[in-house]
Design an enzyme around this catalytic site. Sequence first.
Site, PDB file in Angstrom:
ATOM      1  N   HIS A 296       0.005  -4.217   6.794  1.00  0.00           N
ATOM      2  CA  HIS A 296       0.710  -2.969   7.077  1.00  0.00           C
ATOM      3  C   HIS A 296       1.813  -3.212   8.105  1.00  0.00           C
ATOM      4  O   HIS A 296       1.749  -4.178   8.862  1.00  0.00           O
ATOM      5  CB  HIS A 296      -0.250  -1.936   7.695  1.00  0.00           C
TER       6      HIS A 296
ATOM      7  N   ARG B 118       0.829  -1.212   0.000  1.00  0.00           N
ATOM      8  CA  ARG B 118       0.000   0.000   0.000  1.00  0.00           C
ATOM      9  C   ARG B 118       0.868   1.270   0.000  1.00  0.00           C
ATOM     10  O   ARG B 118       0.484   2.287  -0.562  1.00  0.00           O
ATOM     11  CB  ARG B 118      -0.911   0.020   1.231  1.00  0.00           C
TER      12      ARG B 118
ATOM     13  N   CYS C 104      -6.384   0.839  13.463  1.00  0.00           N
ATOM     14  CA  CYS C 104      -6.920   1.432  12.239  1.00  0.00           C
ATOM     15  C   CYS C 104      -8.321   2.011  12.410  1.00  0.00           C
ATOM     16  O   CYS C 104      -8.795   2.763  11.570  1.00  0.00           O
ATOM     17  CB  CYS C 104      -6.888   0.442  11.092  1.00  0.00           C
TER      18      CYS C 104
HETATM   19  C1  CIR Z   1      -8.007  -2.604   3.728  1.00  0.00           C
HETATM   20  O1  CIR Z   1      -7.628  -3.642   3.176  1.00  0.00           O
HETATM   21  O2  CIR Z   1      -7.593  -1.512   3.379  1.00  0.00           O
HETATM   22  C2  CIR Z   1      -8.991  -2.718   4.853  1.00  0.00           C
HETATM   23  N1  CIR Z   1      -9.875  -3.793   4.630  1.00  0.00           N
HETATM   24  C3  CIR Z   1      -8.278  -2.887   6.168  1.00  0.00           C
HETATM   25  C4  CIR Z   1      -7.435  -1.703   6.543  1.00  0.00           C
HETATM   26  C5  CIR Z   1      -6.799  -1.863   7.880  1.00  0.00           C
HETATM   27  N2  CIR Z   1      -6.056  -0.701   8.214  1.00  0.00           N
HETATM   28  C6  CIR Z   1      -5.122  -0.654   9.139  1.00  0.00           C
HETATM   29  O3  CIR Z   1      -4.795  -1.673   9.725  1.00  0.00           O
HETATM   30  N3  CIR Z   1      -4.526   0.501   9.369  1.00  0.00           N
END
Ligand code: CIR
Length: 281
Positions: free
Chosen positions: A189, A156, A276
């Site tokens: 992440h 990402r 998150c």
């Molecule tokens: C994603 O794949 O972007 C979301 N389903 C999960 C994001 C999780 N974000 C984080 O741990 N900071």
Amino acid sequence: MITGKRSNAMAASNYATIFEEEIPRLFKHAIVRLPGTNFAKGLTTVELGLPDYDRVVTAHSAYCQALRECGLTVTTLDADLRYPDSTFVEDTAILTPRGAILTRPGAASREGEVAAIRQTIANFFPETLEIQAPGTLDGGDICEAGDHFFLGLSHRTNETGASQLAAHLAGLGYTSSVMDVREMSSILHLKSGISYIGDNTLVVMEEMAGNPQFTGYELIRVSSEESYAANCVRVNDRVLVADGYPLLTAALVERGFHPLALDMSEFQKMDGGLSCLSLRF
Ligand code: CIR
């Protein structure tokens, strides 16, 4: 938590500065976004089944309540059905005591989440910096550890995004270093694998614990069967942790921390961790 090290510092007034540096910064506010009815349509790499929406709502509400119990004022944004992953607000911004940086999420389906939260952040941080194309960066890749930031390179967050953020942070007087987690298929992440919980202490997944960048930190190692719990959050006097991970919870208590366990099972199904679900500042 008063550690032995801290007690000594308190006793010696000429170490007052050291003592102050050891106090994790106090959070006063959090921003969260309610999960939408299409939460299960978000991105995921894990095969844990579909989240149950009622349980998602209940768990999100308990999370917000926990933030309030930690003394935070919580700004709750409406669900945004355009972006099923938008309850994971942490990915949209890096908020520091010296300024805010809006991100540019690496998943195309999440790019618009920044515009959707921009005004809310501007209400608290009138001047914001930004990650620009072709840089991409998710907040989940950025681990603040006092005045130093670990910047995760992931699928990402790309090198351009990380170097833009490093420059922004340097301008605010912070140092940073890059950690490449692109080869680690078990984490989305950087912060899926490490968390800074104050008192010079990092909670780290066992397979990352040998990284030389962690020299000088106290490490709480998270065993492979509990690796999901490595994403935890220090909020003032408490450490929010995922419920159901007794080894980590015991290790935190043993070191004098005060864990507060929360049901994260439905968020885990969508690759989400504790951190998150909120922006804290
Ligand atoms: C994603 O794949 O972007 C979301 N389903 C999960 C994001 C999780 N974000 C984080 O741990 N900071």
